[in-house]
Design an enzyme around this catalytic site. Structure first.
Site: not given
Length: 329
Positions: A12-14, A33, A38, A78, A159, A163
């Site tokens: 994915g991104f980060i 993943d 991603g 993540l 979401y 979290k």
């Protein structure tokens, strides 16, 4: 001795940027993943072709994904389904990954009994408190604000609620299992190449590339403070590798440079060298009026950002511009 790191959501991104940074720093990196978010592209294949990078294609919502994957010095959890559009279109999957996936990661980690684990939370966790407290809500926002779900019927919370449960889970597993080496980070408007297409900056760039004119903006007066992904990676590693951060929630982002979405659009127009007519539309329901983190805890660990908003916007625009020019539909 060479250190090892596991990154769930490492495609994915980060996660991708973190994996690349760790591999270049000599870590043995394992990416777990399933590409639900991603990107399996040329950059990713170059990364996993490195001798010190290993890839496991697996789904964290399945307990069997953690069978026989070994032990690690650092575990970066993540994996998540991010993107505002996804919160509304596939909220069940967003919640499933956020809750069941996180519990599976914790069950596996406490059995290993080794290393430190970091959970990537989000500023979305306190969006409800911002609305309810209104003018009494502190901005820049510290880590100790209450976490409130103001409207469970709004599936945007698929979401943020996941979290919140993740944060509760980490503290609960710590209390029940003596899991002292953990940290929670809350990311605040991290941006950069490979961040997907569901966020405001890449959405603006996509519409610039296709030549939208007039160019509509939803709301425009909402403010955010953006942090470039390279700085976020440095901050994430700093939190993970510090003993001072154990058991803490730490905001990652920038408290300087708060900017309205309208002014952000104008900066991107400047980078792209376009001057479209603007059409201001109502802000999306449930959107947060203002968001800016207090990063004193992060600063106390020694963090200082290096990438200005102007430099970062130029970098992300060039990446997406090249993507659209090279894309084969």
């Amino acid at each position: 001795m060479t250190k090892s790191a596991l990154i769930t959501g490492g495609a994915g991104f980060i996660g991708f940027h973190l994996a690349r940074d760790l591999s270049e720093d000599g870590f043995n990196v394992t990416i777990l993943d399933n590409f639900s978010r991603g990107r399996e592209d040329e950059e990713f294949h170059e990364l996993i072709s490195r001798n010190n990078v290993h890839f496991i294609k697996a789904d964290i919502t399945e307990k069997s994904s953690f069978n026989n994957i070994g032990e690690f010095d650092y575990v970066y959890h993540l994996a998540a389904i991010n993107g505002t559009g996804n919160f509304y279109s596939i909220p069940d999957q967003v919640l499933r990954v956020g809750v069941i996936g996180t519990l599976n990661v914790l069950d596996w980690f406490v059995k290993c009994g080794k290393g430190k684990i970091l959970f990537s939370s989000s500023s979305e966790t306190y969006a409800g408190a911002l609305k309810l407290l209104s003018s009494d809500f502190p901005i820049p926002t510290p880590e100790n604000v209450p976490l409130v779900i103001d409207d469970p019927s709004n599936v945007r919370w698929s979401y943020g609620a996941g979290k919140i449960i993740g944060e509760v889970a980490f503290h609960s597993y710590s209390a029940a299992n003596g899991m002292e080496k953990f940290s929670i980070v809350r990311y605040h408007n991290i941006y950069g190449p490979r961040m997907g297409f569901e966020h405001v900056i890449p959405q603006f760039i996509e519409r610039i590339e296709r030549g939208d004119n007039p160019f509509y903006i939803m709301g425009g007066t909402e403010t955010r403070s953006f942090c470039y992904v390279d700085d976020a990676v440095v901050a994430t590693r700093m939190v993970m590798e510090s003993e001072k951060s154990n058991g803490k929630v730490i905001h990652i982002g920038r408290s300087d440079g708060e900017i309205s979405i309208l002014d952000l659009a104008n900066k991107i127009f400047s980078v792209a060298d376009v001057k479209p007519e603007l059409e201001i539309r109502p802000a999306p329901e449930g959107s947060v009026k203002r968001r800016c983190p207090d990063v004193e805890e992060l600063t106390n660990l020694g963090f200082s950002p290096n990438i200005s908003l102007e430099d970062g916007l130029d970098r992300i625009y060039q990446w997406y511009h090249e993507y659209y020019n090279n894309r084969v539909d």
